[in-house]
Design a protein around this motif. Structure first.
Motif, PDB file in Angstrom:
ATOM      1  N   PHE A 220       0.855  -1.185   0.000  1.00 33.47           N
ATOM      2  CA  PHE A 220       0.000   0.000   0.000  1.00 33.47           C
ATOM      3  C   PHE A 220       0.893   1.238   0.000  1.00 33.47           C
ATOM      4  CE2 PHE A 220      -2.518  -3.386   1.702  1.00 33.47           C
ATOM      5  CZ  PHE A 220      -3.815  -3.156   1.233  1.00 33.47           C
ATOM      6  N   PHE A 221       0.561   2.206  -0.841  1.00 34.26           N
ATOM      7  CA  PHE A 221       1.345   3.449  -0.882  1.00 34.26           C
ATOM      8  C   PHE A 221       0.468   4.558  -1.437  1.00 34.26           C
ATOM      9  CE2 PHE A 221       1.952   1.338  -4.901  1.00 34.26           C
ATOM     10  CZ  PHE A 221       1.869   2.341  -5.850  1.00 34.26           C
ATOM     11  N   THR A 222       0.989   5.768  -1.343  1.00 36.26           N
ATOM     12  CA  THR A 222       0.288   6.942  -1.871  1.00 36.26           C
ATOM     13  C   THR A 222       1.076   7.492  -3.048  1.00 36.26           C
ATOM     14  OG1 THR A 222      -0.617   7.491   0.297  1.00 36.26           O
ATOM     15  CG2 THR A 222      -0.570   9.254  -1.342  1.00 36.26           C
ATOM     16  N   LEU A 223       0.376   7.805  -4.124  1.00 33.52           N
ATOM     17  CA  LEU A 223       0.994   8.433  -5.297  1.00 33.52           C
ATOM     18  C   LEU A 223       0.519   9.878  -5.339  1.00 33.52           C
ATOM     19  CD1 LEU A 223       2.764   7.699  -7.802  1.00 33.52           C
ATOM     20  CD2 LEU A 223       0.615   7.561  -9.086  1.00 33.52           C
ATOM     21  N   GLN A 224       1.480  10.820  -5.344  1.00 31.87           N
ATOM     22  CA  GLN A 224       1.098  12.222  -5.304  1.00 31.87           C
ATOM     23  C   GLN A 224       1.890  13.027  -6.326  1.00 31.87           C
ATOM     24  OE1 GLN A 224       1.963  13.359  -1.273  1.00 31.87           O
ATOM     25  NE2 GLN A 224       4.177  13.337  -1.573  1.00 31.87           N
TER      26      GLN A 224
ATOM     27  N   LYS B 237      -4.484   7.035  -3.099  1.00 31.04           N
ATOM     28  CA  LYS B 237      -4.016   5.814  -2.468  1.00 31.04           C
ATOM     29  C   LYS B 237      -3.952   4.707  -3.515  1.00 31.04           C
ATOM     30  CE  LYS B 237      -5.761   6.905   2.137  1.00 31.04           C
ATOM     31  NZ  LYS B 237      -4.399   7.138   2.674  1.00 31.04           N
ATOM     32  N   CYS B 238      -2.925   3.863  -3.388  1.00 31.78           N
ATOM     33  CA  CYS B 238      -2.695   2.790  -4.350  1.00 31.78           C
ATOM     34  C   CYS B 238      -2.429   1.493  -3.604  1.00 31.78           C
ATOM     35  CB  CYS B 238      -1.504   3.096  -5.257  1.00 31.78           C
ATOM     36  SG  CYS B 238      -1.613   4.669  -6.131  1.00 31.78           S
ATOM     37  N   VAL B 239      -2.746   0.371  -4.241  1.00 29.82           N
ATOM     38  CA  VAL B 239      -2.474  -0.932  -3.670  1.00 29.82           C
ATOM     39  C   VAL B 239      -2.006  -1.872  -4.780  1.00 29.82           C
ATOM     40  CG1 VAL B 239      -4.882  -1.654  -3.921  1.00 29.82           C
ATOM     41  CG2 VAL B 239      -3.375  -2.866  -2.331  1.00 29.82           C
ATOM     42  N   VAL B 240      -0.970  -2.666  -4.452  1.00 28.40           N
ATOM     43  CA  VAL B 240      -0.504  -3.743  -5.334  1.00 28.40           C
ATOM     44  C   VAL B 240      -0.672  -5.037  -4.564  1.00 28.40           C
ATOM     45  CG1 VAL B 240       1.353  -4.626  -6.777  1.00 28.40           C
ATOM     46  CG2 VAL B 240       1.229  -2.175  -6.289  1.00 28.40           C
ATOM     47  N   TRP B 241      -1.576  -5.885  -4.992  1.00 27.36           N
ATOM     48  CA  TRP B 241      -1.807  -7.139  -4.287  1.00 27.36           C
ATOM     49  C   TRP B 241      -0.615  -8.069  -4.453  1.00 27.36           C
ATOM     50  CZ3 TRP B 241      -5.400  -5.825  -1.230  1.00 27.36           C
ATOM     51  CH2 TRP B 241      -6.468  -5.056  -1.640  1.00 27.36           C
ATOM     52  N   ASN B 242      -0.432  -8.950  -3.501  1.00 28.16           N
ATOM     53  CA  ASN B 242       0.752  -9.831  -3.493  1.00 28.16           C
ATOM     54  C   ASN B 242       0.894 -10.639  -4.786  1.00 28.16           C
ATOM     55  OD1 ASN B 242       1.738  -9.075  -0.978  1.00 28.16           O
ATOM     56  ND2 ASN B 242       0.483 -10.575   0.108  1.00 28.16           N
TER      57      ASN B 242
END
Length: 426
Positions: A68-72, A81-86
């Motif tokens: 999970f991370f934030t792209l700004q 907010k961004c998410v990359v699943w495993n």
């Protein structure tokens, strides 16, 4: 359902606060209803179902379900907010790291529990220079797998070429540096210039055409592809796949002199020889006449010294042999052998003479025996040989007849007689 929700919202917007409470309750949406409405708006939008977004990564946290991370934006005016699943993490070309610029491909998803939307990430790429580096590495790996960079396919440059082709910009300093260097090192060299654009979007096609012109001409024994130093983006044409494949298929050896030592292009990797400046390429492609003359003089001196040393060595060996001969006293041994040979010769002569005398004596004995057996000698002692008319020797009187002619051989001459009487009893 989406249309019904839209209709309810529209109807609710026409109502005033003085309407009865029952009517407001009939038209009001639940939180989940409103959330579903917004989710459908977002997730069914064609543009938002597959969207590219670029920005800077911040607040990256690994969770058991994914990253999970934030792209700004770089100016911090907006963020998402961004998410990359495993399951998707191993497929990423660039792992999101806080502080780095990336490009994201994903889709908008709504998180109902918090009423927040987020970007579900499918792929991430480095932005700017990083993206160029990724494309460079991907192309490099593909060409490497094809064997275009293998050392086995690289050819050696001709030692003393008479015709050289140069592909570069006619306005670049590289062309002047190459001309100056070639003229100083190897005057009289025939240089074919095939101009090309070596910067910008048109550069790859221009370089390919310039190489094709050289090959069609057919006179060049080696080709120089060069330009001076520059920024990474200015050298991008030398990483273009069209240029790399054109160099790989070129029928004559290619030497590149592109940029500076810190720059390594795909054109450098596929070339038969690569150096880091146009001047270095010109220096490598032809020898220096002054250096050749110096090397020639050095070879002459070295050859003279070698011959002189060889003569001295031979003389020394000959003297050593002379000394060994003196120590061995071969002259005395030769004299002894001569004396042995003289004695053997004398002994052989004596034996030969003795055997010759014995043979002469034996021959005389045989001659005497032969003389005693000679019929003529018998006749000389008074005997005679009687022959009949047919030449046969008469051995008995009984063989003769009265009146028969006979020939008598005496010691001295012959006589012819006639038988007048035959007496067999005598």
């Amino acid at each position: 359902m989406l249309k019904s929700l839209q209709h309810k919202c529209f109807q609710a917007s026409l109502m005033t606060f003085d309407l009865p409470d029952s009517l407001i309750l009939d038209t009001a949406l639940s939180v989940s209803g409103l959330t579903d409405y917004i989710r459908l708006l977002l997730e069914q939008d064609e543009q938002l179902r597959q969207v590219w977004v670029t920005g800077e990564v911040s607040s990256a946290n690994h969770h058991r379900s994914g990253l999970f991370f934030t792209l700004q934006d770089t100016d911090r005016t907006a963020g998402i907010k961004c998410v990359v699943w495993n399951s998707q993490l191993p497929k990423l070309a660039q792992m999101p790291v806080a502080g780095e610029q990336i490009i994201i491909l994903g889709s908008i998803r709504l998180y109902p529990q918090r009423g927040e939307y987020q970007l579900s990430v499918w792929q991430t790429l480095p932005a700017g220079v990083g993206l160029q580096a990724l494309r460079y590495q991907q192309l490099k790996n593909r060409l490497l797998a094809e064997g275009l960079f293998d050392a086995q396919r690289k050819r050696s440059l001709p030692i003393h070429p008479q015709t050289i082709a140069v592909v570069t910009s006619p306005t670049a300093a590289a062309w002047g540096d190459i001309q100056k260097t070639l003229k100083q090192r190897y005057p009289g060299l025939h240089v074919l210039f095939s101009p090309a654009t070596v910067q910008g979007e048109q550069a790859p096609e221009s370089i390919v055409k310039a190489i094709e012109r050289v090959e069609r001409d057919g006179r060049a024994e080696v080709l120089i592809l060069s330009r001076g130093g520059g920024a990474v983006e200015e050298l991008a044409c030398f990483n273009d796949e069209r240029v790399v494949r054109s160099l790989a298929s070129c029928s004559i050896p290619v030497i590149t002199g592109i940029g500076h030592q810190r720059d390594e292009s795909l054109a450098d990797l596929v070339a038969d020889v690569c150096v880091h400046t146009p001047t270095a390429a010109a220096e490598m492609v032809v020898p220096s006449l002054s250096e050749l003359y110096t090397e020639h003089r050095q070879r002459v001196v070295a050859l003279h010294e070698a011959v002189h040393d060889s003569g001295e060595n031979a003389e020394n060996k000959l003297q050593v042999l002379r000394n060994r001969l003196r120590r061995l006293r071969l002259d005395r041994q030769v004299q002894q052998e001569v004396e042995k040979l003289a004695w053997k010769r004398q002994h052989l002569v004596q034996i030969t003479m003795g055997r010759s005398q014995q043979a002469a004596q034996h021959l005389e004995l045989l001659r005497q025996k032969l003389a005693t057996l000679d019929p003529k000698a018998v006749l000389q002692r008074g005997y005679a040989v009687v022959r009949r008319e047919d030449g046969a020797i008469a051995r008995s009187a009984a063989e003769l007849a009265v009146g028969e002619d006979l020939l008598i051989q005496l010691g001295q001459g012959r006589v012819k007689v006639k038988v007048i009487e035959v007496n067999v009893d005598a």
